[in-house]
Design an enzyme around this catalytic site. Structure first.
Site, PDB file in Angstrom:
ATOM      1  N   LYS A   1       0.832  -1.216   0.000  1.00  0.00           N
ATOM      2  CA  LYS A   1       0.000   0.000   0.000  1.00  0.00           C
ATOM      3  C   LYS A   1       0.866   1.266   0.000  1.00  0.00           C
ATOM      4  O   LYS A   1       0.657   2.170  -0.793  1.00  0.00           O
ATOM      5  CB  LYS A   1      -0.942   0.019   1.227  1.00  0.00           C
TER       6      LYS A   1
ATOM      7  N   ARG B   1      -9.195   0.800   9.139  1.00  0.00           N
ATOM      8  CA  ARG B   1      -8.754  -0.563   9.453  1.00  0.00           C
ATOM      9  C   ARG B   1      -9.829  -1.322  10.215  1.00  0.00           C
ATOM     10  O   ARG B   1      -9.639  -2.494  10.547  1.00  0.00           O
ATOM     11  CB  ARG B   1      -7.484  -0.530  10.282  1.00  0.00           C
TER      12      ARG B   1
ATOM     13  N   ARG C   1      11.625  -5.277   4.815  1.00  0.00           N
ATOM     14  CA  ARG C   1      11.262  -3.860   4.578  1.00  0.00           C
ATOM     15  C   ARG C   1      12.226  -2.926   5.307  1.00  0.00           C
ATOM     16  O   ARG C   1      12.606  -3.182   6.449  1.00  0.00           O
ATOM     17  CB  ARG C   1       9.838  -3.623   5.069  1.00  0.00           C
TER      18      ARG C   1
ATOM     19  N   ARG D   1      11.532  -1.220  10.747  1.00  0.00           N
ATOM     20  CA  ARG D   1      10.498  -0.850  11.706  1.00  0.00           C
ATOM     21  C   ARG D   1      10.483  -1.804  12.898  1.00  0.00           C
ATOM     22  O   ARG D   1      10.650  -3.009  12.741  1.00  0.00           O
ATOM     23  CB  ARG D   1       9.116  -0.873  11.027  1.00  0.00           C
TER      24      ARG D   1
ATOM     25  N   ARG E   1      -0.116  -9.177  13.439  1.00  0.00           N
ATOM     26  CA  ARG E   1      -0.766  -8.144  12.614  1.00  0.00           C
ATOM     27  C   ARG E   1      -1.605  -8.767  11.505  1.00  0.00           C
ATOM     28  O   ARG E   1      -2.665  -8.233  11.166  1.00  0.00           O
ATOM     29  CB  ARG E   1       0.302  -7.207  12.034  1.00  0.00           C
TER      30      ARG E   1
HETATM   31  P1  ADP Z   1       2.196  -1.851   3.250  1.00  0.00           P
HETATM   32  O1  ADP Z   1       2.220  -0.335   3.200  1.00  0.00           O
HETATM   33  O2  ADP Z   1       0.995  -2.421   2.568  1.00  0.00           O
HETATM   34  O3  ADP Z   1       2.389  -2.417   4.624  1.00  0.00           O
HETATM   35  P2  ADP Z   1       4.749  -1.620   1.814  1.00  0.00           P
HETATM   36  O4  ADP Z   1       4.408  -0.768   0.628  1.00  0.00           O
HETATM   37  O5  ADP Z   1       5.538  -0.993   2.896  1.00  0.00           O
HETATM   38  O6  ADP Z   1       3.419  -2.352   2.405  1.00  0.00           O
HETATM   39  O7  ADP Z   1       5.505  -2.915   1.243  1.00  0.00           O
HETATM   40  C1  ADP Z   1       5.982  -3.915   2.132  1.00  0.00           C
HETATM   41  C2  ADP Z   1       7.340  -4.401   1.666  1.00  0.00           C
HETATM   42  O8  ADP Z   1       7.183  -5.146   0.454  1.00  0.00           O
HETATM   43  C3  ADP Z   1       8.324  -3.288   1.375  1.00  0.00           C
HETATM   44  O9  ADP Z   1       9.598  -3.727   1.748  1.00  0.00           O
HETATM   45  C4  ADP Z   1       8.222  -3.098  -0.157  1.00  0.00           C
HETATM   46  O10 ADP Z   1       9.417  -2.612  -0.716  1.00  0.00           O
HETATM   47  C5  ADP Z   1       7.900  -4.511  -0.628  1.00  0.00           C
HETATM   48  N1  ADP Z   1       6.990  -4.568  -1.772  1.00  0.00           N
HETATM   49  C6  ADP Z   1       5.932  -3.754  -2.031  1.00  0.00           C
HETATM   50  N2  ADP Z   1       5.302  -4.119  -3.165  1.00  0.00           N
HETATM   51  C7  ADP Z   1       5.978  -5.218  -3.628  1.00  0.00           C
HETATM   52  C8  ADP Z   1       5.817  -6.077  -4.761  1.00  0.00           C
HETATM   53  N3  ADP Z   1       4.821  -5.876  -5.652  1.00  0.00           N
HETATM   54  N4  ADP Z   1       6.669  -7.099  -4.910  1.00  0.00           N
HETATM   55  C9  ADP Z   1       7.680  -7.302  -3.996  1.00  0.00           C
HETATM   56  N5  ADP Z   1       7.888  -6.536  -2.921  1.00  0.00           N
HETATM   57  C10 ADP Z   1       7.038  -5.499  -2.723  1.00  0.00           C
HETATM   58  P1  AMP Z   2       1.153   0.764   8.862  1.00  0.00           P
HETATM   59  O1  AMP Z   2       2.262   1.750   8.676  1.00  0.00           O
HETATM   60  O2  AMP Z   2      -0.070   1.097   8.049  1.00  0.00           O
HETATM   61  O3  AMP Z   2       1.618  -0.660   8.681  1.00  0.00           O
HETATM   62  O4  AMP Z   2       0.690   0.905  10.390  1.00  0.00           O
HETATM   63  C1  AMP Z   2       1.581   0.589  11.435  1.00  0.00           C
HETATM   64  C2  AMP Z   2       0.798   0.369  12.726  1.00  0.00           C
HETATM   65  O5  AMP Z   2       0.148   1.597  13.106  1.00  0.00           O
HETATM   66  C3  AMP Z   2      -0.332  -0.662  12.639  1.00  0.00           C
HETATM   67  O6  AMP Z   2       0.130  -1.994  12.841  1.00  0.00           O
HETATM   68  C4  AMP Z   2      -1.237  -0.196  13.792  1.00  0.00           C
HETATM   69  O7  AMP Z   2      -0.718  -0.559  15.051  1.00  0.00           O
HETATM   70  C5  AMP Z   2      -1.121   1.321  13.692  1.00  0.00           C
HETATM   71  N1  AMP Z   2      -2.172   1.866  12.779  1.00  0.00           N
HETATM   72  C6  AMP Z   2      -1.988   2.452  11.576  1.00  0.00           C
HETATM   73  N2  AMP Z   2      -3.165   2.810  11.038  1.00  0.00           N
HETATM   74  C7  AMP Z   2      -4.115   2.441  11.925  1.00  0.00           C
HETATM   75  C8  AMP Z   2      -5.534   2.506  11.944  1.00  0.00           C
HETATM   76  N3  AMP Z   2      -6.214   3.028  10.913  1.00  0.00           N
HETATM   77  N4  AMP Z   2      -6.177   2.028  13.036  1.00  0.00           N
HETATM   78  C9  AMP Z   2      -5.507   1.524  14.077  1.00  0.00           C
HETATM   79  N5  AMP Z   2      -4.181   1.387  14.126  1.00  0.00           N
HETATM   80  C10 AMP Z   2      -3.472   1.850  13.045  1.00  0.00           C
END
Ligand code: ADP
Ligand code: AMP
Length: 217
Positions: free
Chosen positions: A13, A88, A127, A160, A171
């Site tokens: 995302k 969420r 990541r 992270r 999660r």
């Molecule tokens: P989210 O925001 O949904 O938690 P991220 O955009 O941070 O996910 O992506 C999670 C991890 O996967 C990051 O390390 C990113 O670089 C990697 N990633 C994202 N999209 C892809 C993809 N299509 N294929 C492989 N790795 C990906």
């Molecule tokens: P993210 O960066 O989207 O993976 O979010 C990291 C963490 O922040 C999540 O695992 C939750 O603990 C918290 N968080 C982010 N967005 C929300 C939301 N909309 N509602 C509740 N917790 C959230």
């Protein structure tokens, strides 16, 4: 355009949000990034949020909803926004609807990035993120140009605290129990479109781009 991104943690995302935001000139609003900024700055919100985030739990709805209300009332959201990581819970989805109703606007699309569970662990443990600009990388799938440095702002990349194997599993369980019901919620409102998030990053973006172009007003 008013867009929300749905999908499990690690679906991509944040990665896609950066490209969508640049291409369609709408602000990228990530509740996760807002919490992490507050954690770094040790604000009262950050101190409270950290207790939940470090365990892999959701931050309570009340706190999260207030943040979004505040943010969406900003001038830069007048012509659209891209929400990443919000809503969420169905409760958060209802709160968003109430807020948009009050503003006389509505969502255009809920974009689901579909990725099965078996892809997620390796994506999240590899990541690396930039805490300054929110850019997200992967040590193997999307490495930065210079190891450990953000391509966008040059700041140090970090892992992270909530991207450990145990927390990731927690999660995903929470996603399935509390966030997945939003898929039906938006499908029932005819707002849902899904893309295959197992493709390469650029291919996922191409799929998203063609959907967004087809609904652009
Ligand atoms: P989210 O925001 O949904 O938690 P991220 O955009 O941070 O996910 O992506 C999670 C991890 O996967 C990051 O390390 C990113 O670089 C990697 N990633 C994202 N999209 C892809 C993809 N299509 N294929 C492989 N790795 C990906
Ligand atoms: P993210 O960066 O989207 O993976 O979010 C990291 C963490 O922040 C999540 O695992 C939750 O603990 C918290 N968080 C982010 N967005 C929300 C939301 N909309 N509602 C509740 N917790 C959230």
């Amino acid at each position: 355009m008013r867009i929300i991104l749905l999908g499990p943690p690690g679906a991509g995302k944040g990665t896609q949000a950066k490209s969508i935001s640049n291409k369609f000139f709408i602000p990228h609003i990530s509740t996760g990034d807002i919490f992490r900024k507050n954690i770094t700055e040790k604000t009262p919100l950050g101190i409270e949020a950290k207790k939940h985030i470090d365990k892999g739990h959701l931050v309570p709805d009340k706190l999260t909803i207030d943040i979004i209300k505040d943010r969406l009332n900003n001038e830069d959201c007048k012509n659209g926004f891209l929400l990443d990581g919000y809503p969420r819970t169905v409760n958060q989805g209802e709160a968003l609807k109430t807020l948009l109703d009050e503003q006389g606007s509505s969502l255009d699309i809920a974009l689901l990035i579909k990725v099965p569970r078996e892809f997620i662990l390796s994506r999240m443990t590899g990541r690396r993120v930039c805490l300054t600009c929110g850019a997200s990388y992967h040590v193997t799938f999307n490495p930065p140009k210079a190891a450990g440095k953000c391509n966008v702002c040059g700041c140090d990349l970090v892992q992270r605290a909530d991207d450990t194997e145990d927390t990731v599993n927690e999660r995903i369980d929470i996603y399935e129990a509390q966030t997945q019901p939003l898929i039906k919620y938006y499908d029932d409102k005819n707002l849902l479109s899904a893309v295959d998030g197992t493709q390469a990053i650029d291919s996922v973006f191409e799929s998203i781009y063609s959907i967004l172009e087809s609904i652009k007003k």
